[in-house]
Design a protein around this motif. Structure first.
Motif, PDB file in Angstrom:
ATOM      1  N   TYR A  53       0.839  -1.200   0.000  1.00  0.00           N
ATOM      2  CA  TYR A  53       0.000   0.000   0.000  1.00  0.00           C
ATOM      3  C   TYR A  53       0.869   1.243   0.000  1.00  0.00           C
ATOM      4  CZ  TYR A  53      -3.101   3.712   1.429  1.00  0.00           C
ATOM      5  OH  TYR A  53      -3.773   4.893   1.467  1.00  0.00           O
ATOM      6  N   TYR A  54       1.862   1.281   0.867  1.00  0.00           N
ATOM      7  CA  TYR A  54       2.722   2.467   0.988  1.00  0.00           C
ATOM      8  C   TYR A  54       3.445   2.754  -0.321  1.00  0.00           C
ATOM      9  CZ  TYR A  54       6.487   5.508   2.565  1.00  0.00           C
ATOM     10  OH  TYR A  54       7.360   6.545   2.704  1.00  0.00           O
ATOM     11  N   ASN A  56       2.675   1.530  -3.516  1.00  0.00           N
ATOM     12  CA  ASN A  56       1.923   1.530  -4.766  1.00  0.00           C
ATOM     13  C   ASN A  56       0.563   2.225  -4.706  1.00  0.00           C
ATOM     14  OD1 ASN A  56       3.966  -0.006  -5.984  1.00  0.00           O
ATOM     15  ND2 ASN A  56       3.091  -1.869  -5.138  1.00  0.00           N
ATOM     16  N   LEU A  57      -0.114   2.174  -3.596  1.00  0.00           N
ATOM     17  CA  LEU A  57      -1.490   2.662  -3.534  1.00  0.00           C
ATOM     18  C   LEU A  57      -1.660   3.892  -2.643  1.00  0.00           C
ATOM     19  CD1 LEU A  57      -3.268  -0.783  -3.111  1.00  0.00           C
ATOM     20  CD2 LEU A  57      -2.934   0.503  -5.221  1.00  0.00           C
ATOM     21  N   ARG A  58      -0.602   4.522  -2.283  1.00  0.00           N
ATOM     22  CA  ARG A  58      -0.652   5.646  -1.354  1.00  0.00           C
ATOM     23  C   ARG A  58      -1.469   6.794  -1.959  1.00  0.00           C
ATOM     24  NH1 ARG A  58       4.602   8.718   1.079  1.00  0.00           N
ATOM     25  NH2 ARG A  58       3.466  10.305   2.218  1.00  0.00           N
ATOM     26  N   ASP A  59      -2.408   7.302  -1.167  1.00  0.00           N
ATOM     27  CA  ASP A  59      -3.264   8.398  -1.602  1.00  0.00           C
ATOM     28  C   ASP A  59      -3.014   9.601  -0.693  1.00  0.00           C
ATOM     29  OD1 ASP A  59      -5.216   9.990  -2.676  1.00  0.00           O
ATOM     30  OD2 ASP A  59      -6.883   8.916  -1.726  1.00  0.00           O
ATOM     31  N   PRO A  60      -2.339  10.645  -1.192  1.00  0.00           N
ATOM     32  CA  PRO A  60      -2.047  11.817  -0.346  1.00  0.00           C
ATOM     33  C   PRO A  60      -3.295  12.539   0.155  1.00  0.00           C
ATOM     34  CG  PRO A  60      -0.709  11.843  -2.325  1.00  0.00           C
ATOM     35  CD  PRO A  60      -1.712  10.750  -2.491  1.00  0.00           C
ATOM     36  N   SER A  61      -4.442  12.330  -0.467  1.00  0.00           N
ATOM     37  CA  SER A  61      -5.661  13.001  -0.020  1.00  0.00           C
ATOM     38  C   SER A  61      -6.388  12.232   1.086  1.00  0.00           C
ATOM     39  CB  SER A  61      -6.606  13.212  -1.207  1.00  0.00           C
ATOM     40  OG  SER A  61      -7.008  11.958  -1.724  1.00  0.00           O
ATOM     41  N   ASN A  62      -5.927  11.041   1.408  1.00  0.00           N
ATOM     42  CA  ASN A  62      -6.556  10.247   2.458  1.00  0.00           C
ATOM     43  C   ASN A  62      -6.073  10.748   3.813  1.00  0.00           C
ATOM     44  OD1 ASN A  62      -7.481   8.288   4.236  1.00  0.00           O
ATOM     45  ND2 ASN A  62      -7.101   6.608   2.820  1.00  0.00           N
ATOM     46  N   THR A  65      -4.678   7.753   6.411  1.00  0.00           N
ATOM     47  CA  THR A  65      -3.410   7.046   6.211  1.00  0.00           C
ATOM     48  C   THR A  65      -2.227   7.967   5.957  1.00  0.00           C
ATOM     49  OG1 THR A  65      -3.876   6.795   3.857  1.00  0.00           O
ATOM     50  CG2 THR A  65      -4.558   5.000   5.314  1.00  0.00           C
ATOM     51  N   GLU A  66      -2.470   9.171   5.467  1.00  0.00           N
ATOM     52  CA  GLU A  66      -1.355  10.043   5.099  1.00  0.00           C
ATOM     53  C   GLU A  66      -0.462  10.421   6.283  1.00  0.00           C
ATOM     54  OE1 GLU A  66       1.278  11.692   2.647  1.00  0.00           O
ATOM     55  OE2 GLU A  66      -0.384  10.371   2.146  1.00  0.00           O
ATOM     56  N   CYS A  69       1.932   7.621   6.684  1.00  0.00           N
ATOM     57  CA  CYS A  69       2.917   7.594   5.599  1.00  0.00           C
ATOM     58  C   CYS A  69       3.973   8.679   5.800  1.00  0.00           C
ATOM     59  CB  CYS A  69       2.225   7.768   4.253  1.00  0.00           C
ATOM     60  SG  CYS A  69       1.158   6.375   3.800  1.00  0.00           S
TER      61      CYS A  69
END
Length: 158
Positions: A53-54, A56-62, A65-66, A69
């Motif tokens: 996830y970190y 490949n799928l990381r979403d800065p708008s989330n 989870t951000e 990260c």
């Protein structure tokens, strides 16, 4: 002769009981070992999933989870800096004497308390004795039941 037969039967029953008890204990230990190994395997899979996830799928708008990260990035930066310092040490480079992050210790606000003399120590003991003599009522112990420990209802492995 009947006594020996009875004793032999009792001894045989005791041995079979102990054997059965050991067999059950070994079985339970094997089950516990399987559970522990499966929990460790699940932890490894969660770690692999988190890494995926970190990376490949990381979403800065989330917003959930951000922060995690970002903290991982800060940890990696500190780890890289520490590894560089370790490499410098082993390569023989000179280590700086002060990196500016050291805390200065100042003893200017420390108060000096004089050591008690025999006269002041005796006076304090006499005051303590007087205050104890004035309290004539015996101390009563609490008869209230102890409050249950906050951890009494927690599950445990057993």
């Amino acid at each position: 002769m009947e006594f020996l037969k009875t004793f032999g039967r009792a001894l045989g029953d005791a041995v079979s009981y102990v054997g059965e008890k050991n067999r059950k204990a070994a079985y339970l230990n094997r089950i516990r070992t399987v559970i522990k190994c499966e929990e460790q395997a699940a932890e490894k899979e969660y770690l692999a999933l988190g890494r995926y996830y970190y990376n490949n799928l990381r979403d800065p708008s989330n917003a959930v989870t951000e922060p995690h990260c970002a903290e991982l990035e800060a940890i990696e930066a500190r780890l890289d800096a520490a590894l560089q310092q370790l490499e410098k040490f082993y390569s023989g480079e000179e280590i700086p004497a002060s990196d500016g992050n050291r805390e200065e210790i100042d003893l200017s606000d420390v108060q000096v308390i004089p050591a008690p003399t025999e006269e002041t120590a005796t006076g304090a003991l006499m005051e303590e004795e007087i205050s104890l003599e004035g309290d004539i009522s015996p101390k009563q112990e609490s008869t209230e039941p102890a409050s249950p420990d906050e951890n009494d209802n927690l599950p445990f492995e057993g």
